[in-house]
Design a protein around this motif. Structure first.
Motif, PDB file in Angstrom:
ATOM      1  N   ARG A  49       0.818  -1.225   0.000  1.00 55.82           N
ATOM      2  CA  ARG A  49       0.000   0.000   0.000  1.00 55.82           C
ATOM      3  C   ARG A  49       0.854   1.279   0.000  1.00 55.82           C
ATOM      4  NH1 ARG A  49      -3.170  -3.569   2.965  1.00 55.82           N
ATOM      5  NH2 ARG A  49      -5.389  -3.615   2.353  1.00 55.82           N
ATOM      6  N   THR A  96       3.850   5.535  -3.013  1.00 56.32           N
ATOM      7  CA  THR A  96       4.234   6.833  -2.463  1.00 56.32           C
ATOM      8  C   THR A  96       5.739   6.916  -2.255  1.00 56.32           C
ATOM      9  OG1 THR A  96       2.094   7.027  -1.349  1.00 56.32           O
ATOM     10  CG2 THR A  96       3.871   8.443  -0.566  1.00 56.32           C
ATOM     11  N   THR A 117      -0.129  10.114  -7.582  1.00 56.59           N
ATOM     12  CA  THR A 117       0.031  10.313  -6.137  1.00 56.59           C
ATOM     13  C   THR A 117       0.644   9.107  -5.434  1.00 56.59           C
ATOM     14  OG1 THR A 117      -2.179   9.430  -5.595  1.00 56.59           O
ATOM     15  CG2 THR A 117      -2.015  11.784  -6.170  1.00 56.59           C
ATOM     16  N   GLU A 165      -1.157   6.709  -4.374  1.00 56.27           N
ATOM     17  CA  GLU A 165      -2.203   6.157  -3.511  1.00 56.27           C
ATOM     18  C   GLU A 165      -2.661   4.807  -4.056  1.00 56.27           C
ATOM     19  OE1 GLU A 165      -6.668   7.318  -1.853  1.00 56.27           O
ATOM     20  OE2 GLU A 165      -5.417   8.844  -2.814  1.00 56.27           O
ATOM     21  N   THR A 166      -2.804   3.833  -3.160  1.00 53.16           N
ATOM     22  CA  THR A 166      -3.064   2.455  -3.577  1.00 53.16           C
ATOM     23  C   THR A 166      -4.203   1.844  -2.778  1.00 53.16           C
ATOM     24  OG1 THR A 166      -0.710   2.170  -4.107  1.00 53.16           O
ATOM     25  CG2 THR A 166      -2.012   0.174  -3.832  1.00 53.16           C
ATOM     26  N   THR A 167      -5.066   1.127  -3.483  1.00 57.86           N
ATOM     27  CA  THR A 167      -6.084   0.302  -2.832  1.00 57.86           C
ATOM     28  C   THR A 167      -5.818  -1.151  -3.198  1.00 57.86           C
ATOM     29  OG1 THR A 167      -7.595   0.540  -4.724  1.00 57.86           O
ATOM     30  CG2 THR A 167      -7.818   2.122  -2.913  1.00 57.86           C
TER      31      THR A 167
END
Length: 342
Positions: free
Chosen positions: A263, A267, A293, A295-297
């Protein structure tokens, strides 16, 4: 230096994607429990399920010519399909069947193939003269065959040639060997050299790569035993490359690995906190990453064509940010780990 798989990687990443999903398949042609045709049908069915779920039409392209690829020594056939265009790439890596439907091609195995791209040269002396072969982990090809300048009927030509002519012939062969050495060439095997005139270690060291004298008979036309030995040596080279990549990442890591998760990798890559990312070829973590960005899901399974293997996306993000990458079989990584970063 680059090899053909670096070129394939660059091409696949250069294809501009719009609203159509990219389909990546890996079909093992050797050492598989099922035929390539059955594996291909199962992967197409899985891909169609994801395509339909995302409101896209099912796949529409012809079955590959399995016999053609098998004859070429392909271990796994990679199939990349997008917007009606299909690319086939034979790779020398043993893999389990895999299909990924996503917004970009699944390229981790291509990165592994690029790293495993090594070869050896085999110079075989025989009754007709000498033959030079290039050997890779899955096959070999004849570069050229050479005859002594003198017409000699005797099968023991090395002992029948005068000293000056033999020296001239060997110098020519040495030059041919040196001209065939590439950045990927790791060893030179010399075989059929029963005669002492052909077995001077100091002479062949002019090639400036490791030398190995092998035992195929001077009377054998094709040195199959030497090919097998060279492939074993190349496998050892590949094993060492993978082990060193993981060891380097572990030793250089400043952040405790147990504090890293998939996750946060995006970044950290964008913030230049990582210099080397080494990921598992076999593991896949599905989800989505914002390339701007980081940003990770993360999802437990691939829900639709918006999901991708995060490890695959992360190595592409790392490439874009000038970070060293390695993709290694899972067995080289510490137990329970799918990546290491430093």
């Amino acid at each position: 230096m680059n090899n053909i798989f670096h070129d394939h990687l660059e091409h696949l990443r250069s294809i501009r994607m719009d609203n159509s999903p990219a389909i990546s398949m890996y079909i093992p042609l050797k050492w598989a429990d099922y035929t390539p045709g059955k594996i291909f049908s199962a992967l197409v069915k899985a891909a169609d399920g994801l395509l339909v779920k995302g409101g896209h039409p099912k796949m529409d392209f012809s079955t590959p010519e399995w016999e053609r690829w098998t004859k070429q020594g392909t271990v796994t056939l990679a199939v990349f399909h997008y917007a009606g265009v299909t690319n086939f790439i034979p790779i020398p890596i043993r893999m389990q069947p895999r299909v990924v439907v996503a917004n970009s091609f699944h390229v981790k195995p291509i990165v592994t193939a690029a790293n495993e791209y090594v070869d050896a040269l085999v110079l075989h002396f025989n009754e007709s003269g000498a033959s030079l072969y290039r050997v890779n982990p899955v096959g070999e090809n004849l570069i050229d065959s050479y005859m002594p300048t003198e017409v000699i009927q005797k099968n023991d030509w090395p002992s029948k040639m005068d000293r000056s002519s033999l020296r001239e012939f060997l110098e020519f062969l040495n030059q041919e060997v040196r001209g065939s050495i590439q950045s990927t060439t790791k060893i030179l095997g010399i075989t059929g050299s029963l005669f002492t005139e052909l077995r001077s270690e100091s002479f062949w060291k002019k090639a400036k790569i490791p030398i190995s004298f092998l035992d195929d008979s001077f009377k054998v036309a094709v040195p199959q035993n030497a090919f097998s030995i060279m492939r074993l040596r190349l496998a050892q080279v590949v094993n060492e490359k993978h082990s060193q990549a993981v060891l380097h990442a572990l030793k250089a890591g400043s952040t405790p690995q147990d504090e890293l998760s998939v996750r946060v990798l995006g970044t950290k890559i964008l913030n230049k906190e990582i210099n080397h990312l080494c990921v598992s070829l076999d593991d896949m973590h599905f989800g989505e990453i914002d390339f701007k960005t980081g940003e990770t899901t993360v999802n437990k399974t691939q829900k639709n064509s918006q999901d991708d293997d995060l490890l695959d996306d992360l190595i592409e993000l790392a490439i874009d940010n000038g970070i060293k990458i390695s993709v290694v079989p899972k067995r080289y990584l510490p137990n329970g780990r799918s990546f290491v970063a430093s």
